[in-house]
Enzyme design. Structure first.
Site, PDB file in Angstrom:
ATOM      1  N   GLY A 192       0.751  -0.983   0.007  1.00 20.35           N
ATOM      2  CA  GLY A 192      -0.007   0.169   0.010  1.00 20.35           C
ATOM      3  C   GLY A 192       1.083   1.272  -0.026  1.00 20.35           C
ATOM      4  O   GLY A 192       1.605   2.064  -1.262  1.00 20.35           O
ATOM      5  N   LYS A 242       2.710  -9.853  -4.589  1.00 22.62           N
ATOM      6  CA  LYS A 242       3.055  -8.717  -3.865  1.00 22.62           C
ATOM      7  C   LYS A 242       4.646  -9.255  -4.297  1.00 22.62           C
ATOM      8  O   LYS A 242       6.018  -9.345  -4.042  1.00 22.62           O
ATOM      9  CB  LYS A 242       2.894  -8.677  -2.539  1.00 22.62           C
ATOM     10  CG  LYS A 242       1.805  -7.961  -2.841  1.00 22.62           C
ATOM     11  CD  LYS A 242       0.478  -7.623  -1.666  1.00 22.62           C
ATOM     12  CE  LYS A 242      -0.600  -6.235  -2.096  1.00 22.62           C
ATOM     13  NZ  LYS A 242      -1.147  -6.122  -1.112  1.00 22.62           N
TER      14      LYS A 242
HETATM   15  N1  HSE Z   1      -6.241  -6.576  -0.817  1.00 16.64           N
HETATM   16  C1  HSE Z   1      -5.242  -5.938  -0.711  1.00 16.64           C
HETATM   17  C2  HSE Z   1      -4.335  -6.169   1.254  1.00 16.64           C
HETATM   18  C3  HSE Z   1      -5.037  -4.602  -0.911  1.00 16.64           C
HETATM   19  O1  HSE Z   1      -5.434  -6.335   1.748  1.00 16.64           O
HETATM   20  O2  HSE Z   1      -3.746  -6.044   1.311  1.00 16.64           O
HETATM   21  C4  HSE Z   1      -3.485  -3.846  -0.766  1.00 16.64           C
HETATM   22  O3  HSE Z   1      -2.690  -4.643  -1.697  1.00 16.64           O
END
Ligand code: HSE
Length: 406
Positions: free
Chosen positions: A128, A199
């Site tokens: 994020g 990720k």
């Molecule tokens: N769904 C993802 C999370 C959003 O909860 O981390 C951010 O990439």
């Protein structure tokens, strides 16, 4: 600099809001005003100030030479991939928060950006609002990265924290995470560990400069973790976290996403709620850790807008990123080792002791209300050895641990 925002969901609307809120300071840092000329979305937004700049097709954006930078916040691979590729080929920089797109096509899109002397930037795709992509690309370049371990999914960390600290149910905690705008459209991507896997694929591809395919990463989610597991965790002075780990051991590379028991001496232990944290081990630097809001509208938008500023500052120059499309072969996860916390029916106590020589019993107070079970920690062993032994028991649950029976 005129930009277009593709997708007016949580992140896209956050980007428009962030640019509006911090207009002056952003202009100072970028060296020019950033103006949103188009917002692309299939929906209508009656009464919303973006109504005047709303378009339903990509073509006008692609064909508008005034647009120097495209923000992609649609999510999913298509049509995001086609729009991003066309934007780069037409000489527009692209900033995206889309981890699915970056994990799958990152190497190719970076190469097109390099050839076109524009930039493909994706800081918001991992962690994020936490700066982690730029540090890996620009700050940690003197080091060989030996390990990256992180809590990289806000939704699952929020759920686990609520279960651990407040005794919330999985379902209620997930519902709250969805209401707060943390979860993916299909929350299975969060709770099954796929989002963390994507990720991790991005982080390890950048760390090793080669393509780590997300499909090759072993991913296990949090759906099997129950309140009983947390009761045992508490008795052991531990917590359960969904960890994404990429590790280099000699010439072997491992990448896994699994729930793990960690103790309070682990720097990731205090990371709660929607916060994410990523611990990087360099061969010169040692440990360095990044911490912040891992999901949500404005934190994620902040990382996207910082990329837009970078695109403005680097007009006509490509910021080099090493990520070739040559595939990095991951080692068989069955060779990786850990301790395992295991729960079996109490009738199997003797069998468990015979099968797992050297196990350590884990007891919880009767007040916990957990009865009829035998729980233990195994000595450190490979995934293969554990799987071979565990078939002789009725395993109620098993969770990897960062320590083991000594
Ligand atoms: N769904 C993802 C999370 C959003 O909860 O981390 C951010 O990439």
């Amino acid at each position: 600099m005129k930009i277009a925002v593709l997708g007016y969901g949580t992140i896209g609307s956050g980007v428009v809001e962030a640019i509006e809120t911090n207009r002056e300071s952003i202009a100072k840092r970028a060296g020019k005003e950033i103006e949103v000329k188009y917002v692309l979305d299939l929906r209508e937004f009656p009464g919303n100030p973006i109504e005047d700049i709303l378009v339903h097709e990509f073509a006008p954006i692609a064909q508008d030479d005034e647009i120097e930078c495209v923000v992609e916040a649609m999510g999913g691979v298509e049509p995001a991939y086609s729009y991003v590729k066309e934007s780069l080929l037409r000489g527009k920089s692209v900033c995206t928060s889309n981890k699915e797109l970056v994990a799958k096509h990152g190497a190719e899109l970076l190469e097109i950006a390099r050839q076109k002397k524009v930039n493909f930037l994706f800081e918001a795709s991992v962690g994020g609002g936490i700066p982690i992509i730029r540090p890996l690309n620009q700050s940690l370049t003197a080091d060989e990265i030996m390990e990256i371990t992180g809590i990289v999914n806000g939704t699952t960390n929020y759920i686990l924290t609520k279960m651990s600290r407040e005794g919330a149910t999985f379902e209620n905690a997930l519902k709250e995470a969805q209401e707060l705008g943390y979860a993916e459209r299909n929350p299975a991507a969060d709770v099954e560990g796929y989002d963390a896997g994507r990720k991790l694929a991005i982080l390890t591809s950048l760390a090793y400069g080669m393509q780590v395919d997300y499909e090759d990463i072993y991913m296990e989610g949090i759906t099997k973790i129950t309140d009983v597991d947390f009761k045992y965790a508490q008795a052991m002075g531990a917590d359960i976290k969904l960890l994404a780990t990429g590790k280099r051991t000699g010439d072997s590379f491992y990448a896994m996403v699994t729930p793990k028991l960690i103790r309070d001496d682990n720097p990731l232990y205090p990371v709660r709620g929607v916060f994410n944290s990523i611990l990087v081990k360099g061969n010169l630097l040692g440990d360095v850790m990044f911490y912040g809001s891992g999901a949500g509208k404005l934190p994620t938008a902040s990382a996207v807008v910082a990329d837009v500023v970078d695109a403005a500052k680097h007009k006509g120059t490509n910021i080099m990123t090493i990520w070739s499309n040559k595939k990095l072969a991951l080692s068989d996860r069955m060779d990786s080792e850990s301790g395992f916390f295991v729960r079996v029916p109490e009738e199997e106590e003797e069998t468990a002791k015979a099968v797992f020589a050297g196990l350590e019993e884990v007891r919880i107070p009767a007040s916990s209300g957990v009865v009829g079970e035998f729980a233990f920690m195994t000595p450190k062993m490979s995934e293969r050895e554990f799987a071979e032994k565990a078939v002789r028991l009725t395993v109620l649950n098993r969770i990897r641990a960062e320590w083991d029976a000594q």
